[in-house]
Design an enzyme around this catalytic site. Structure first.
Site, mmCIF file in Angstrom:
data_model
loop_
_atom_site.group_PDB
_atom_site.id
_atom_site.type_symbol
_atom_site.label_atom_id
_atom_site.label_comp_id
_atom_site.label_asym_id
_atom_site.label_seq_id
_atom_site.Cartn_x
_atom_site.Cartn_y
_atom_site.Cartn_z
ATOM 1 N N THR A 187 -39.308 26.420 -12.790
ATOM 2 C CA THR A 187 -39.701 25.097 -12.332
ATOM 3 C C THR A 187 -39.944 24.317 -13.618
ATOM 4 O OG1 THR A 187 -42.047 25.629 -12.244
ATOM 5 C CG2 THR A 187 -40.806 26.019 -10.224
ATOM 6 N N HIS A 188 -39.557 23.061 -13.611
ATOM 7 C CA HIS A 188 -39.619 22.233 -14.835
ATOM 8 C C HIS A 188 -38.801 22.852 -15.964
ATOM 9 C CE1 HIS A 188 -43.069 20.260 -12.862
ATOM 10 N NE2 HIS A 188 -43.393 21.502 -12.508
ATOM 11 N N GLU A 223 -18.017 22.225 -17.007
ATOM 12 C CA GLU A 223 -18.239 20.844 -17.462
ATOM 13 C C GLU A 223 -17.355 19.874 -16.692
ATOM 14 O OE1 GLU A 223 -19.388 21.195 -22.101
ATOM 15 O OE2 GLU A 223 -17.435 21.939 -21.544
ATOM 16 N N GLN A 233 -7.586 -2.261 3.227
ATOM 17 C CA GLN A 233 -6.540 -1.455 2.591
ATOM 18 C C GLN A 233 -7.118 -0.694 1.389
ATOM 19 O OE1 GLN A 233 -2.362 -2.901 2.512
ATOM 20 N NE2 GLN A 233 -2.626 -2.963 0.313
ATOM 21 N N TYR A 236 -10.327 -6.961 11.299
ATOM 22 C CA TYR A 236 -9.530 -6.489 10.173
ATOM 23 C C TYR A 236 -9.509 -7.512 9.039
ATOM 24 C CZ TYR A 236 -5.849 -4.840 7.171
ATOM 25 O OH TYR A 236 -5.151 -4.418 6.056
ATOM 26 N N ASN A 294 -3.070 -2.891 12.417
ATOM 27 C CA ASN A 294 -4.531 -2.767 12.264
ATOM 28 C C ASN A 294 -5.072 -1.540 12.991
ATOM 29 O OD1 ASN A 294 -4.115 -5.144 10.991
ATOM 30 N ND2 ASN A 294 -5.229 -6.427 12.451
ATOM 31 N N SER A 301 0.822 -1.220 0.000
ATOM 32 C CA SER A 301 0.000 0.000 0.000
ATOM 33 C C SER A 301 0.853 1.265 0.000
ATOM 34 C CB SER A 301 -0.983 0.006 1.176
ATOM 35 O OG SER A 301 -0.305 -0.233 2.383
ATOM 36 N N SER A 317 -12.021 26.058 -29.297
ATOM 37 C CA SER A 317 -12.114 24.798 -30.026
ATOM 38 C C SER A 317 -11.036 24.786 -31.085
ATOM 39 C CB SER A 317 -13.496 24.688 -30.670
ATOM 40 O OG SER A 317 -13.460 23.809 -31.776
ATOM 41 N N ASN A 353 -15.770 27.725 -24.895
ATOM 42 C CA ASN A 353 -16.458 26.616 -24.228
ATOM 43 C C ASN A 353 -16.352 26.672 -22.703
ATOM 44 O OD1 ASN A 353 -17.291 25.459 -26.643
ATOM 45 N ND2 ASN A 353 -15.340 24.361 -26.869
ATOM 46 N N LYS A 403 -15.692 29.329 -31.165
ATOM 47 C CA LYS A 403 -16.155 28.762 -29.899
ATOM 48 C C LYS A 403 -15.456 29.316 -28.658
ATOM 49 C CE LYS A 403 -18.612 25.676 -29.277
ATOM 50 N NZ LYS A 403 -18.678 24.260 -29.530
HETATM 51 N N1 ARG Z 1 -1.401 -1.528 4.879
HETATM 52 C C1 ARG Z 1 -2.402 -2.150 5.692
HETATM 53 C C2 ARG Z 1 -3.768 -1.483 5.433
HETATM 54 O O1 ARG Z 1 -3.786 -0.445 4.889
HETATM 55 C C3 ARG Z 1 -2.034 -1.979 7.130
HETATM 56 C C4 ARG Z 1 -2.653 -2.991 8.019
HETATM 57 C C5 ARG Z 1 -2.070 -4.319 7.742
HETATM 58 N N2 ARG Z 1 -2.545 -5.308 8.633
HETATM 59 C C6 ARG Z 1 -2.484 -6.638 8.373
HETATM 60 N N3 ARG Z 1 -2.941 -7.403 9.296
HETATM 61 N N4 ARG Z 1 -1.972 -7.086 7.270
HETATM 62 O O2 ARG Z 1 -4.797 -1.996 5.721
#
Ligand code: ARG
Length: 475
Positions: A158-159, A293, A325, A320, A113, A22, A280, A288, A286
């Site tokens: 309205t509408h 948007e 993640q 957990y 966790n 992560s 454009s 725009n 144009k």
């Molecule tokens: N990178 C993990 C997450 O974002 C951290 C927690 C990891 N815990 C585990 N038991 N593998 O969730």
């Protein structure tokens, strides 16, 4: 070296190893990870697991890591690392580089966790503070524009059919109401998330007798969480944040849609500033409305983030699971999208150029004073249903004659009701049509003037960042 390799004989498949990391996205939690780690060190010290000197050394090393990997603007710099799996691992590795095995002792009595649950809460809390400030800036811009518009009028719809004239300021203040509700949703989310998971352990609570109030206090949380299983698996705050952001997105998108529409030749109410428009490459004439948007388009991803989160969470058993993640990126995406939009919106709003002549003409044609005309008859004692009918007939007659209601002679009007008198004409002027909506929340000119002042008063306290920052010290 992995954080958990003891019981493993086989190395991880390299592709799986890279894919499950992560760090490519949770690097931005560095400031939160540092703050939470420092707070945990304080708790370990109070539990006599670390000495005062060790605690001071660890905390100083954590500060040094923060300085090394943070830009002056407070942005985390880490994005890649050869072996770090996530931001928790990264900080641990850096700590060991600085203070040796003392760095490893910080992980005593804690689990990733609870760390990620804490970091994410801190991140969302900080983001909300900034979002509220940014929303206040947008509300201020709308109020400023409303002031400048003064008594300028436009048709309301309205509408998507012309309905009654309103003050341009009244229309703009409708968006301020939406913003204030967005702020209240975000505050509400921030208040509910403000409890500290540290000390919850992996699932069942820390295995050391930690005083959980120490870390909670240091991080500016109101209290420690009450249940370790909930604390390590709860992402309601992420979902609530994304949902609040998606409602905000709906508001931004409606504003963007109105401006886009009003900038068409067909409406011609708004002149797009060149500095916020694009041309454009094919059609030389144009100009725009790409900005509005894009706003409208980006809101789609906000709705997407909220949907992703609820889908992710709905089937998860306690506590957990690695699926959690995946809750990070939608939160970051929503935070980034809102930040980007709220950076351009105040400037864009202030620079809006209304074509008041066209708005006035539109507000004065198409029998937008028919309600006022019916109300005139009501004041003469005619029941509203009958008044509606009589004015309806007069409108039909006027349409055929090719005039507005005030273009009918009194004799013509009297064909539809003996109650019509000379004073009718004064009752259906533009001013009278506006001012007959003299109720709280109505578009009567005096009411709107008061509503403007009231809106400014409600927005002013939101634009004071220092107060909130002080409350939410620590991260
Ligand atoms: N990178 C993990 C997450 O974002 C951290 C927690 C990891 N815990 C585990 N038991 N593998 O969730």
């Amino acid at each position: 070296m992995k954080m958990w390799s003891g019981r493993f004989r086989e190395p991880l498949d390299p592709q799986f190893e890279t894919w499950q990391r992560s760090l490519p996205f949770d690097w931005r939690l560095l400031p939160q990870e540092i703050a939470a780690s420092k707070a945990h060190a304080s708790a370990l010290c109070a539990a006599h697991v670390l000495t005062e000197a060790e605690t001071a050394e660890l905390r100083a090393a954590l500060d040094a890591i923060a300085v090394e990997y943070t830009t002056e603007a407070g942005q985390a710099l880490v994005r890649e690392h050869a072996s770090a799996e996530d931001i928790h691992h990264f900080v641990e590795l850096k700590l060991v580089e600085r203070v040796g095995s003392l760095g490893l002792r910080l992980h005593t009595g804690r689990s990733r966790n609870e760390q990620i649950a804490t970091d994410m809460r801190l991140y969302v809390r900080k983001t909300i503070v900034h979002e509220i400030e940014d929303l206040a800036r947008w509300a201020e811009a709308l109020i400023e524009l409303a002031h400048t518009a003064g008594d300028a009028v436009m048709p309301s719809y309205t509408h998507l059919q012309r309905a009654e004239p309103v003050l341009v300021a009244h229309w703009l203040l409708a968006y301020v109401e939406m913003i204030l509700r967005d702020v209240s949703r975000l505050k509400d989310c921030s208040e509910r998330l403000n409890v500290c998971p540290l000390g919850s352990g992996a699932v069942a609570g820390a295995t050391l007798a930690l005083d959980r109030t120490i870390a909670a206090r240091e991080l500016g949380f109101a209290a420690p969480t009450a249940n370790s299983m909930d604390a390590t698996s709860d992402r309601d705050f992420a979902l609530e944040f994304a949902q609040a952001a998606s409602v905000l997105g709906v508001h931004i998108s409606r504003f963007a849609e109105e401006i886009t529409l009003f900038a068409t030749n067909e409406f011609g109410f708004v002149e797009l500033r060149e500095s916020f428009s694009t041309g454009s490459s094919a059609m030389p004439q144009k100009k725009n409305p790409d900005l509005t948007e894009l706003l409208r388009g980006k809101c789609g991803s906000l709705l997407g983030a909220a949907t992703t989160l609820s889908t992710l969470l709905k089937g998860l058993p306690l506590a957990y699971n690695k699926d959690l993640q995946e809750t990070q990126e939608p939160v970051f995406a929503a935070a980034d999208a809102v930040e980007g939009m709220l950076q351009v919106l105040p400037k864009f709003t202030r620079a809006l150029c209304f074509r008041h002549g066209r708005m006035l003409a539109a507000a004065q044609s198409g029998y937008l004073n028919a309600m006022a005309a019916a109300t005139y008859l009501v004041h003469k004692g005619v029941p509203f249903r009958t008044a509606h009918e009589k004015v309806g007939h007069a409108v039909r007659f006027a349409m055929e004659k090719g005039v507005e209601l005030d273009g009918l002679t009194l004799d013509e009007l009297r064909q539809f009701g003996g109650e019509f008198g000379e004073d009718f004409y004064a009752a259906v002027t533009l001013e009278a049509t506006l001012d007959c909506h003299d109720v709280i929340g109505g578009t009567a000119r005096e009411r709107v003037r008061k509503a403007l002042d009231a809106a400014a008063e409600r927005v002013a306290p939101l634009a004071k960042p220092a107060v909130e920052e002080a409350i939410h010290a620590g991260a």
